[in-house]
Design an enzyme around this catalytic site. Structure first.
Site, PDB file in Angstrom:
ATOM      1  N   ASP A  58     -87.137 -44.948 -26.575  1.00  0.00           N
ATOM      2  CA  ASP A  58     -87.101 -44.572 -27.983  1.00  0.00           C
ATOM      3  C   ASP A  58     -87.480 -43.102 -28.030  1.00  0.00           C
ATOM      4  OD1 ASP A  58     -87.622 -44.013 -30.647  1.00  0.00           O
ATOM      5  OD2 ASP A  58     -88.687 -45.874 -31.030  1.00  0.00           O
ATOM      6  N   ASN A  85     -77.821 -37.977 -26.744  1.00  0.00           N
ATOM      7  CA  ASN A  85     -76.831 -38.469 -27.702  1.00  0.00           C
ATOM      8  C   ASN A  85     -77.454 -39.097 -28.947  1.00  0.00           C
ATOM      9  OD1 ASN A  85     -74.115 -39.850 -28.502  1.00  0.00           O
ATOM     10  ND2 ASN A  85     -75.526 -41.565 -28.174  1.00  0.00           N
ATOM     11  N   TYR A 163     -78.715 -34.129 -41.726  1.00  0.00           N
ATOM     12  CA  TYR A 163     -77.868 -34.145 -40.536  1.00  0.00           C
ATOM     13  C   TYR A 163     -77.436 -32.745 -40.126  1.00  0.00           C
ATOM     14  CZ  TYR A 163     -74.278 -35.552 -37.225  1.00  0.00           C
ATOM     15  OH  TYR A 163     -73.536 -35.715 -36.081  1.00  0.00           O
ATOM     16  N   LYS A 167     -78.672 -30.639 -36.765  1.00  0.00           N
ATOM     17  CA  LYS A 167     -77.735 -30.244 -35.702  1.00  0.00           C
ATOM     18  C   LYS A 167     -77.748 -28.722 -35.501  1.00  0.00           C
ATOM     19  CE  LYS A 167     -76.248 -34.247 -34.378  1.00  0.00           C
ATOM     20  NZ  LYS A 167     -76.564 -34.765 -33.034  1.00  0.00           N
ATOM     21  N   THR A 198     -68.269 -44.030 -36.812  1.00  0.00           N
ATOM     22  CA  THR A 198     -69.393 -44.756 -36.213  1.00  0.00           C
ATOM     23  C   THR A 198     -70.302 -45.290 -37.312  1.00  0.00           C
ATOM     24  OG1 THR A 198     -70.824 -42.802 -36.078  1.00  0.00           O
ATOM     25  CG2 THR A 198     -69.342 -43.200 -34.216  1.00  0.00           C
TER      26      THR A 198
END
Length: 240
Positions: A58, A85, A163, A167, A198
């Site tokens: 984790d 990932n 998000y 990134k 996804t």
């Protein structure tokens, strides 16, 4: 025999990447926080004849990160490829001004701090590889070039505060580690799987997870890979 660890590999792009690498002869270590899902994913790949093994990991739990590094050290003594990932998003149907700070913090814990934690724990093992690699799965949505482009076709996604900014931070982390390790055999770079359907984005992408995994695996294993770059899914590079 090359050994690869992929975080968040029990499903989606991570799982697809593991399958491609396994078919290429890699030992693939399926990093996952859920024992049942991680074990199942590794078993499915093993049933295909691939050398796949579950590693409890984790990225937000330092105990599991350190235990994973100890386990890999004991079993293999080195690591050749780390693919960071694992990622989450909490932006769905929320404008930046309505995203709770707690949700933003959760995203950064996984998408940024988790990457740093795992990379630091695995670096001693990567240093024992003849040509170690740290590959960070990023997104074009985290480039400042995209965020500043008012004519981009992806403009509807420009307000994903958690998000996109995480990134962008990951891209900076990539460059910083690439600079630290520039005089070593270890290459550090970011890759894009493309806009894949996804669980993370509610399956809104235009590519499949399998296609994304193929992109990541190809970029992660390309001969003479450069360091400190952001490789696009189309074979070129993205601006930062």
């Amino acid at each position: 025999m090359n050994i690869a660890l992929i975080t968040g590999a029990n499903k989606g792009i991570g799982y697809a990447t593991a399958r491609v690498l396994g078919k290429a002869g890699y030992v693939v270590l399926i990093g996952a926080r859920d024992h049942e899902r991680g074990t199942k994913a590794a078993s499915q790949l093993a049933a295909e004849g691939l050398d796949a093994r579950f590693v409890h990991l984790d990225v937000t739990d330092l105990d599991t990160v350190e235990s994973a590094a100890t386990s890999i050290d004991r079993e293999y003594g080195r690591l050749d490829l780390l693919i960071n990932n694992a990622a989450i998003s909490r932006d769905q149907e929320r404008t930046p001004s309505r995203l709770p700070v707690a949700a933003l913090r959760e995203v950064y814990e996984t998408n940024v701090i988790g990457v740093v934690a795992v990379t630091n724990a695995m670096l001693p093992l990567l240093r024992r590889s003849e040509a170690g690699r740290v590959v960070n799965v990023s997104s074009g949505l985290g480039t400042f070039a995209f965020l500043a482009d008012e004519k981009s076709e992806w403009r509807p996604y420009a307000t994903l505060l958690g998000y996109n900014s995480s990134k962008a931070a990951l891209n900076a982390v990539t460059l910083i580690y690439a600079e630290e390790l520039r005089d070593t055999p270890i290459k550090v770079y970011a890759v894009s799987p493309g806009f894949c359907a996804t669980d993370l984005n509610g399956h809104l992408g235009v590519l499949t997870a399998d296609e994304g995994g193929e992109h990541v695996a190809r970029q992660a294993t390309m001969p003479d890979a450069p360091t400190g770059v952001f490789l696009s899914e189309e074979g070129g590079t993205y601006p930062w």
